[in-house]
Design an enzyme around this catalytic site. Sequence first.
Site, PDB file in Angstrom:
ATOM      1  N   GLY A 227      41.658  35.303  40.046  1.00 51.31           N
ATOM      2  CA  GLY A 227      42.301  36.592  40.282  1.00 51.31           C
ATOM      3  C   GLY A 227      41.286  37.689  40.499  1.00 51.31           C
ATOM      4  N   SER A 228      41.651  38.899  40.112  1.00 50.53           N
ATOM      5  CA  SER A 228      40.853  40.078  40.425  1.00 50.53           C
ATOM      6  C   SER A 228      39.619  40.186  39.541  1.00 50.53           C
ATOM      7  CB  SER A 228      41.692  41.341  40.285  1.00 50.53           C
ATOM      8  OG  SER A 228      41.932  41.639  38.916  1.00 50.53           O
ATOM      9  N   GLU A 247      37.210  32.499  38.768  1.00 48.25           N
ATOM     10  CA  GLU A 247      37.134  32.480  40.230  1.00 48.25           C
ATOM     11  C   GLU A 247      37.672  33.823  40.690  1.00 48.25           C
ATOM     12  OE1 GLU A 247      35.627  30.176  41.739  1.00 48.25           O
ATOM     13  OE2 GLU A 247      35.571  28.627  40.188  1.00 48.25           O
ATOM     14  N   LEU A 248      36.772  34.717  41.071  1.00 53.13           N
ATOM     15  CA  LEU A 248      37.143  36.114  41.317  1.00 53.13           C
ATOM     16  C   LEU A 248      37.095  36.443  42.808  1.00 53.13           C
ATOM     17  CD1 LEU A 248      35.279  37.646  38.230  1.00 53.13           C
ATOM     18  CD2 LEU A 248      37.615  36.759  38.379  1.00 53.13           C
ATOM     19  N   CYS A 281      40.009  34.932  48.986  1.00 48.59           N
ATOM     20  CA  CYS A 281      38.703  35.381  48.494  1.00 48.59           C
ATOM     21  C   CYS A 281      37.572  35.041  49.462  1.00 48.59           C
ATOM     22  CB  CYS A 281      38.416  34.758  47.138  1.00 48.59           C
ATOM     23  SG  CYS A 281      39.575  35.249  45.859  1.00 48.59           S
ATOM     24  N   GLU A 375      36.304  44.212  47.979  1.00 48.53           N
ATOM     25  CA  GLU A 375      37.091  43.158  48.606  1.00 48.53           C
ATOM     26  C   GLU A 375      38.355  43.766  49.197  1.00 48.53           C
ATOM     27  OE1 GLU A 375      38.639  38.683  47.539  1.00 48.53           O
ATOM     28  OE2 GLU A 375      38.873  40.228  46.004  1.00 48.53           O
TER      29      GLU A 375
END
Length: 475
Positions: A227-228, A247-248, A281, A375
């Site tokens: 996520g963020s 996992e960003l 991402c 992002e």
Amino acid sequence: MDVTPFWLAGRPATGDEELTVAHPYDGRVVGTAAVPTPDQVEEAVAAAYALRKEAAALPLHVRAEALAHVSRRLAERSEEIARLITGENGKPLLWARGEVTRAVSTFRFAAEEARRWSGTTQRLDTDPAAAGRMAYVTRVPKGVVLGISPFNFPLNLAAHKIAPAIAVGAPIVLKPAPATPLSALLLGELLAETDLPAGMFSVLPVPNDRAPALVDDPRLPIVSFTGSVPVGWAIRDQAPRKHVTLELGGNGAAVVLPDADLDWAATRIGLFSNYQAGQSCIAVQRVLVDRSVYEEFVPKLVDAVNGLVTGDPWDDKTQVGPLVSQDAAERVESWVKEAVEAGARVLAGGTRDGAAYAPTVLADVPADAKVAREEVFGPVMLVQPVDGVDEAFATVNDSAFGLQAGVFTRNLDIAFRAHRELDVGGVVIGDVPSYRADQMPYGGVKDSGVGREGLHSAMTDYTEEKVMVLTGLPL
């Protein structure tokens, strides 16, 4: 409309609240999910914790067959599931079908890895004092896994939490994104068809404000979050003694060098900046083009972007659909406006219609603009010239993120140099950074997170080594 139950320790259940799921393209209701009560969440966590030793001792064939069953059932129901993903997420059927195909592989890879999951031996008689000794080394689960999955791949990223946990014999409690819980709940339905013991899995679509209590729970020592960036690091700070995999985000760069096939590069970058409406991402966000081919390349890129089919995600030909919500599209719109007001030029796109934002190419973007530094998570890319490989690689690294990068070159020396020098978790040569094979190690550095997914990598991440020393052996 029927209420979709959640999965509490392997059985369907309903609570006293419901969650309405709306289609991003037209706002219509596509489903309703039951929301567990705090007592039901407690029951799910307690069941998983109580099962942890039995789960770790499950025979490999039981784990593998359960995973293989889910893979087969996903394949059998692929079109139904793709339509479910499109309904709740808004991604075009083209990409929803691809996500189902990937989830089929993810569970199949997990089944294969589970069958290979075995201990190793190490002779210790390298010194006289250890004569006759040998170590038997296995990997054992660290405990129950708390998986928190995002909205952008509601099926396959849930699969990347669930499948490796089952493969190593770790019970899992999954919290899917509130915007897109239906795909994860369907996974629960398929898992319930297997012989896994009660408590091995729960799928709990609780609101985000109830997630911190799960993160705090000492019975859930592993947290796997996708996520963020702010939420991910907050989880890490909240649970410093837990094993946390993050996992960003990313702001993926594609480098186009003079020896590249410019037509291929333009086509791939054009598509993979905008697939999933840019909500990936590893979507292409920054395009760094060697100055010697910049003027030739940019029109090709703009043509590729303008040629994308946008609109109704239910149309088989649509390549770019809406973002997950109008709020998300309005945020992207504001970032582009900010860049334009600071001097950026719009070469393509730059318009919004409800939750949809047109595939957009920007040039002359100031280095400190949000679309350059953060992002975007939308269908927007910036293109800029660079003078040679040194500047290109330095620009890739000049980022708070480091997930993946793509380098379009045919030069093997440059390929290995990119692998050495780029501060990212993965380098893709000859293609966009958006490529991911579900069995390969996947993850980033810096604000892109810590840890790796990919079935074997995640299985390693969820476990720790345990040693037995055998003594008095005639080696």
